[in-house]
Design a protein around this motif. Structure first.
Motif, PDB file in Angstrom:
ATOM      1  N   ASN A 190     -13.846   1.449   0.612  1.00 23.17           N
ATOM      2  CA  ASN A 190     -13.288   2.711   0.145  1.00 23.17           C
ATOM      3  C   ASN A 190     -11.849   2.557  -0.348  1.00 23.17           C
ATOM      4  OD1 ASN A 190     -13.449   5.569  -0.090  1.00 23.17           O
ATOM      5  ND2 ASN A 190     -12.267   5.783   1.809  1.00 23.17           N
ATOM      6  N   GLY A 191     -11.628   2.574  -1.683  1.00 17.16           N
ATOM      7  CA  GLY A 191     -10.260   2.568  -2.217  1.00 17.16           C
ATOM      8  C   GLY A 191      -9.509   1.267  -1.985  1.00 17.16           C
ATOM      9  N   GLU A 192      -8.250   1.267  -2.437  1.00 16.33           N
ATOM     10  CA  GLU A 192      -7.393   0.071  -2.351  1.00 16.33           C
ATOM     11  C   GLU A 192      -6.201   0.382  -1.454  1.00 16.33           C
ATOM     12  OE1 GLU A 192      -8.622  -2.439  -3.815  1.00 16.33           O
ATOM     13  OE2 GLU A 192      -7.065  -3.925  -4.173  1.00 16.33           O
ATOM     14  N   LEU A 193      -5.861  -0.573  -0.586  1.00 18.34           N
ATOM     15  CA  LEU A 193      -4.766  -0.348   0.370  1.00 18.34           C
ATOM     16  C   LEU A 193      -3.496  -1.081  -0.059  1.00 18.34           C
ATOM     17  CD1 LEU A 193      -3.543   0.504   3.134  1.00 18.34           C
ATOM     18  CD2 LEU A 193      -4.619  -1.539   4.114  1.00 18.34           C
ATOM     19  N   PHE A 194      -2.405  -0.323  -0.079  1.00 20.82           N
ATOM     20  CA  PHE A 194      -1.071  -0.897  -0.298  1.00 20.82           C
ATOM     21  C   PHE A 194      -0.210  -0.609   0.929  1.00 20.82           C
ATOM     22  CE2 PHE A 194      -2.694  -0.017  -4.529  1.00 20.82           C
ATOM     23  CZ  PHE A 194      -2.360  -1.173  -5.223  1.00 20.82           C
TER      24      PHE A 194
END
Ligand SMILES: Cc1cc2nc3c(=O)[nH]c(=O)nc-3n(C[C@H](O)[C@H](O)[C@H](O)COP(=O)(O)O)c2cc1C
Length: 242
Positions: free
Chosen positions: A67-71
């Protein structure tokens, strides 16, 4: 006025779709910076095992699966110190002012990325929950002294369209030439608006007002957050109480 900014809402469910994340990284790098020291570092987490370990710290369902991209936005005074001549007094890079500058730079870059993402049809949510265990985050990301993992940000293509959350009345949050004179009793009407929002959240509906939310925070789990002062000291920041 930018209606996209006025319609902000956090997005926690994302479609599997390719996104130009490097363009978002460049937006972070282009953000205004205190004293132009650029006292932050951005870490994109692409390693699945690392992400799972961060998910365990955060406890957030947002980090489950693909789920999505983590920064992760990191306060970073280490570069400034590395550039100081050997033997210099680096007080100006370890004090409250330097730490706050790093917090400003990291936070503004994160908000700039989210705002740009929203203007581009993407969405996202900040993850303060990485602070549930800051020392573990430092270890997992191999962060050097004079850095601190401040804020996570998830970004991606929205797979949900939540209702916007009503905000506190202007009279309580906006002042002119001084602190707003609004009476905190005005929160009562706002409580009703918040209760209506939570009651109509479909599967996530719950009985909650703003006052009840604030009061629940009095007893919310702090995890390892009470250790932040000691962790900052170990990371080399010198942040006295007086
Ligand atoms: C510093 C910061 C940390 C946050 N941390 C989390 C988090 O750990 N998990 C989460 O689901 N949302 C998190 N949020 C999102 C807030 O819950 C959200 O912004 C707030 O409920 C208002 O909702 P909205 O963004 O949809 O208007 C965070 C927001 C901020 C500004």
């Amino acid at each position: 006025m930018d209606t996209i900014a006025l319609n902000h809402r956090s997005i926690r469910r994302f479609k599997a779709a390719s996104v130009d994340y490097q363009a978002l990284e460049d937006v972070a790098r282009a953000t205004a910076s205190s004293e132009f020291l650029q006292s932050f570092t951005l870490i994109r987490v692409t390693d699945k095992a690392l992400r799972e370990q961060i998910a365990a710290i955060s406890g957030s369902a947002v980090l489950q699966g693909d789920n999505g991209e983590l920064f992760v936005f990191v306060v970073d005074c280490a570069r400034d110190i590395a550039l100081a001549p050997t033997g210099s007094d680096v007080h100006n890079f370890t004090n409250w002012n330097a730490f706050l500058a790093g917090c400003f730079d990291a936070t503004l870059a994160a908000q700039n990325v989210l705002a740009c993402a929203e203007r581009s049809g993407l969405g996202g949510v900040f993850l303060g929950s990485i602070l549930n265990d800051p020392q573990r985050m430092i270890d997992l990301l191999h962060l050097p002294r004079h850095t601190f993992p401040l804020l996570g940000l998830m970004v991606g293509v929205p797979d949900e369209a939540p209702q916007p959350k009503p905000r506190l009345p202007r009279a309580l949050t906006v002042g002119e030439n001084g602190y707003p004179q609004g009476d905190v009793a005005q929160v009562r009407a706002y409580d009703t608006a918040v209760a209506h929002y939570y009651a109509n959240r479909g599967a996530d509906a719950r009985d909650e007002s703003f006052t009840s939310l604030v009061q629940r925070h009095l007893t919310a789990a702090v995890h390892h957050r009470d250790e932040i002062g000691a962790i900052l000291a170990r990371q080399g920041f010198v942040l006295p109480q007086d």
